[in-house]
Design a protein around this motif. Structure first.
Motif, mmCIF file in Angstrom:
data_model
loop_
_atom_site.group_PDB
_atom_site.id
_atom_site.type_symbol
_atom_site.label_atom_id
_atom_site.label_comp_id
_atom_site.label_asym_id
_atom_site.label_seq_id
_atom_site.Cartn_x
_atom_site.Cartn_y
_atom_site.Cartn_z
ATOM 1 N N ASP A 128 0.815 -1.213 0.000
ATOM 2 C CA ASP A 128 0.000 0.000 0.000
ATOM 3 C C ASP A 128 0.849 1.263 0.000
ATOM 4 O O ASP A 128 0.409 2.306 -0.473
ATOM 5 C CB ASP A 128 -0.928 0.004 1.217
ATOM 6 N N ARG A 129 2.046 1.175 0.549
ATOM 7 C CA ARG A 129 2.942 2.341 0.588
ATOM 8 C C ARG A 129 4.379 1.851 0.615
ATOM 9 O O ARG A 129 4.693 0.861 1.294
ATOM 10 C CB ARG A 129 2.675 3.184 1.830
ATOM 11 N N THR A 130 5.259 2.522 -0.099
ATOM 12 C CA THR A 130 6.695 2.278 0.001
ATOM 13 C C THR A 130 7.385 3.622 0.194
ATOM 14 O O THR A 130 6.965 4.632 -0.384
ATOM 15 C CB THR A 130 7.250 1.600 -1.265
ATOM 16 N N THR A 131 8.428 3.642 0.995
ATOM 17 C CA THR A 131 9.150 4.892 1.235
ATOM 18 C C THR A 131 10.650 4.647 1.286
ATOM 19 O O THR A 131 11.105 3.538 1.577
ATOM 20 C CB THR A 131 8.737 5.558 2.569
ATOM 21 N N LEU A 132 11.385 5.685 0.989
ATOM 22 C CA LEU A 132 12.825 5.713 1.205
ATOM 23 C C LEU A 132 13.147 6.863 2.136
ATOM 24 O O LEU A 132 12.706 7.996 1.908
ATOM 25 C CB LEU A 132 13.578 5.909 -0.117
ATOM 26 N N ARG A 133 13.902 6.571 3.159
ATOM 27 C CA ARG A 133 14.466 7.596 4.043
ATOM 28 C C ARG A 133 15.981 7.482 3.959
ATOM 29 O O ARG A 133 16.535 6.384 4.062
ATOM 30 C CB ARG A 133 13.989 7.407 5.487
ATOM 31 N N ILE A 134 16.655 8.627 3.792
ATOM 32 C CA ILE A 134 18.100 8.587 3.618
ATOM 33 C C ILE A 134 18.723 9.903 4.065
ATOM 34 O O ILE A 134 18.116 10.972 3.924
ATOM 35 C CB ILE A 134 18.459 8.281 2.147
ATOM 36 N N ASP A 135 19.906 9.822 4.626
ATOM 37 C CA ASP A 135 20.655 11.007 5.035
ATOM 38 C C ASP A 135 21.608 11.424 3.914
ATOM 39 O O ASP A 135 22.623 10.761 3.662
ATOM 40 C CB ASP A 135 21.457 10.724 6.316
ATOM 41 N N LEU A 136 21.266 12.505 3.235
ATOM 42 C CA LEU A 136 22.117 13.111 2.214
ATOM 43 C C LEU A 136 22.037 14.623 2.407
ATOM 44 O O LEU A 136 21.338 15.333 1.683
ATOM 45 C CB LEU A 136 21.637 12.743 0.813
ATOM 46 N N PRO A 137 22.722 15.147 3.411
ATOM 47 C CA PRO A 137 22.549 16.565 3.759
ATOM 48 C C PRO A 137 22.866 17.528 2.622
ATOM 49 O O PRO A 137 22.234 18.574 2.503
ATOM 50 C CB PRO A 137 23.498 16.752 4.956
ATOM 51 N N GLU A 138 23.819 17.197 1.745
ATOM 52 C CA GLU A 138 24.143 18.104 0.645
ATOM 53 C C GLU A 138 22.985 18.243 -0.333
ATOM 54 O O GLU A 138 22.862 19.258 -1.028
ATOM 55 C CB GLU A 138 25.388 17.611 -0.106
ATOM 56 N N GLN A 139 22.127 17.226 -0.371
ATOM 57 C CA GLN A 139 20.947 17.275 -1.233
ATOM 58 C C GLN A 139 19.693 17.639 -0.442
ATOM 59 O O GLN A 139 18.573 17.508 -0.940
ATOM 60 C CB GLN A 139 20.737 15.920 -1.924
ATOM 61 N N GLY A 140 19.860 18.080 0.790
ATOM 62 C CA GLY A 140 18.736 18.500 1.606
ATOM 63 C C GLY A 140 17.879 17.353 2.101
ATOM 64 O O GLY A 140 16.705 17.554 2.424
ATOM 65 N N LEU A 141 18.441 16.153 2.197
ATOM 66 C CA LEU A 141 17.683 14.977 2.604
ATOM 67 C C LEU A 141 18.149 14.474 3.964
ATOM 68 O O LEU A 141 19.348 14.376 4.232
ATOM 69 C CB LEU A 141 17.836 13.854 1.576
ATOM 70 N N ALA A 142 17.194 14.150 4.819
ATOM 71 C CA ALA A 142 17.468 13.560 6.129
ATOM 72 C C ALA A 142 16.351 12.571 6.432
ATOM 73 O O ALA A 142 15.233 12.695 5.930
ATOM 74 C CB ALA A 142 17.532 14.633 7.212
ATOM 75 N N VAL A 143 16.628 11.582 7.266
ATOM 76 C CA VAL A 143 15.710 10.451 7.428
ATOM 77 C C VAL A 143 14.393 10.817 8.102
ATOM 78 O O VAL A 143 13.425 10.055 8.006
ATOM 79 C CB VAL A 143 16.382 9.299 8.205
ATOM 80 N N ASP A 144 14.315 11.942 8.778
ATOM 81 C CA ASP A 144 13.055 12.279 9.449
ATOM 82 C C ASP A 144 11.957 12.673 8.457
ATOM 83 O O ASP A 144 10.787 12.741 8.826
ATOM 84 C CB ASP A 144 13.279 13.381 10.487
ATOM 85 N N LEU A 145 12.314 12.947 7.209
ATOM 86 C CA LEU A 145 11.344 13.124 6.127
ATOM 87 C C LEU A 145 11.699 12.154 5.004
ATOM 88 O O LEU A 145 12.884 11.920 4.743
ATOM 89 C CB LEU A 145 11.357 14.556 5.597
ATOM 90 N N THR A 146 10.705 11.619 4.333
ATOM 91 C CA THR A 146 10.997 10.668 3.273
ATOM 92 C C THR A 146 11.611 11.364 2.062
ATOM 93 O O THR A 146 11.270 12.498 1.729
ATOM 94 C CB THR A 146 9.727 9.926 2.821
ATOM 95 N N ALA A 147 12.532 10.664 1.401
ATOM 96 C CA ALA A 147 13.108 11.149 0.150
ATOM 97 C C ALA A 147 12.234 10.784 -1.032
ATOM 98 O O ALA A 147 12.299 11.436 -2.082
ATOM 99 C CB ALA A 147 14.499 10.552 -0.044
ATOM 100 N N ALA A 148 11.415 9.735 -0.882
ATOM 101 C CA ALA A 148 10.524 9.288 -1.947
ATOM 102 C C ALA A 148 9.431 8.437 -1.330
ATOM 103 O O ALA A 148 9.635 7.811 -0.282
ATOM 104 C CB ALA A 148 11.293 8.487 -3.001
#
Length: 381
Positions: free
Chosen positions: A253-273
């Motif tokens: 029903d749902r799939t998510t990716l969480r990842i820490d990539l600070p240079e791309q503004g990504l951190a695990v507390d919000l989903t990247a996709a």
């Protein structure tokens, strides 16, 4: 050399110099232009006739002589003529030239999809009537234009005379309660204000000129200094495709990716996709939990292997919010480990208890491998 062919409205004086500026210092890419007659924007038959197929075909064939790798209609007419208009245009030009084709409007919609944008602010130079038509077209694509700033101009050449400071004010005003803002016109100097407006508002700004270039560039080509999309958009788009492939492979029903990539503004507390079935609630923008401290994530950190939960009868227990707010009854989690660090994880959610089979586990492992390939190709981590 990777060559981009752009079909340009004849009265446009913004997109060519802006595109050259954005590509300054980027090796291995060249851009080539052909023009079609466009001077006025409206909803009458004469204005719509400027976007007829024959001039586009002639321009596309001339660009094909230059051996371009992709063709783009660098205009946003599809935003009021309708998405089917642009899809039909792409199909016709591709059939005539054998070259991949896209448009500015399709690029904007792809950017919204990559970032999970369903609430969009728009800044446009057009009339109220054209702006309302854009709202209707985007609504049909699942995007609600929650704020609209417009200038009530019809002369296409005049669009480029709008000062950048005024464009910045419009973008700021359109950012209220939106997931992102789009400058929907390729003859407005919005690209230069994107990065500053993003820093102020905390949300992406998709300028039409930069979005068109983003979509036209080869995968992995990141352009710094012109906003989130040109810098990290390819990565976000690739991540989105990976989680959607996982969704289909597992029937979840749902799939998510969480990842820490600070240079791309990504951190695990919000989903990247995030991939979603119809009617399933999104968790993309819910940052209410400290993800690294969850029982399930701490288990992943210790074991570095798939966590498969057909139900939640045994430890490690997921957070109450996942069950009570989002209705999850079974899940799989898979760690993304780079070197010695677990930099993120994929989640697969079911709203009913279910037994995850060998095929489901294989699909999750394949998705983890896909994330590694994306990171390897991008040079990140």
């Amino acid at each position: 050399m990777y060559r981009v062919g752009m079909i340009v409205p004849s009265s446009n004086t913004c997109l060519e110099p802006t595109t050259y500026r954005m590509l300054s210092g980027i090796e291995g890419v060249s851009v080539h232009f052909a023009r079609v007659p466009v001077t006025r924007i409206g909803l009458d038959a004469a204005a719509d006739g400027q976007f007829a197929l024959e001039p586009m075909l002639a321009a596309a064939r001339l660009l094909a002589d230059a051996g371009v790798d992709i063709l783009v209609w660098n205009g946003t007419a599809g935003s009021w003529l309708g998405i089917d208009h642009d899809r039909a245009l792409c199909a016709a030009l591709a059939e005539a030239t054998g070259i991949e084709v896209t448009t500015s409007t399709l690029a904007l919609l792809e950017a919204c999809h990559a970032y999970g944008v369903t609430r969009l602010g728009i800044a446009v130079p057009y009339t109220a009537e054209v702006t309302e038509r854009i709202r209707a077209v985007y609504r049909g694509e699942g995007i609600d234009c929650v704020a609209c700033e417009y200038l009530d101009i019809t002369d296409n050449a005049a669009f480029a005379e709008v000062p950048e400071a005024q464009v910045r004010r419009m973008v700021t005003a359109a950012a209220h309660d939106a997931h992102a803002v789009a400058v929907v016109c390729t003859n407005v100097f919005g690209a230069a204000v994107a990065a500053g407006a993003e820093a102020e508002s905390g949300i992406p700004v998709f300028d039409s000129v930069s979005a068109t270039l983003w979509r036209a560039l080869p995968a992995g080509c990141a352009v710094p200094g012109w906003g989130e999309l040109l810098w990290a958009g390819h990565l976000r788009n690739d991540f989105q495709h990976a989680v959607e492939t996982l969704l289909e492979a597992t029937g979840a029903d749902r799939t998510t990716l969480r990842i820490d990539l600070p240079e791309q503004g990504l951190a695990v507390d919000l989903t990247a996709a995030e991939g979603l079935r119809d009617g399933v609630s999104s968790i993309r923008r819910d940052a209410s939990l400290d993800q690294r401290r969850l029982n399930t994530v701490e288990w992943l950190e210790r074991h570095r292997e798939l966590l498969v939960q057909n139900d939640f009868g045994a430890d490690p227990k997921p957070p109450d919010a996942l069950r009570e707010v989002y209705g999850v009854r079974a899940q799989m989690l898979g760690p993304v480990v780079r070197g010695a660090a677990m930099v993120g994880w994929l989640s697969v959610h079911s709203l009913r208890e279910r037994e995850w089979g060998a095929g489901d586990r294989e699909a999750l492992s394949a998705a983890i491998s896909a994330i590694h390939e994306i990171l390897d190709a991008s040079g990140k981590l």
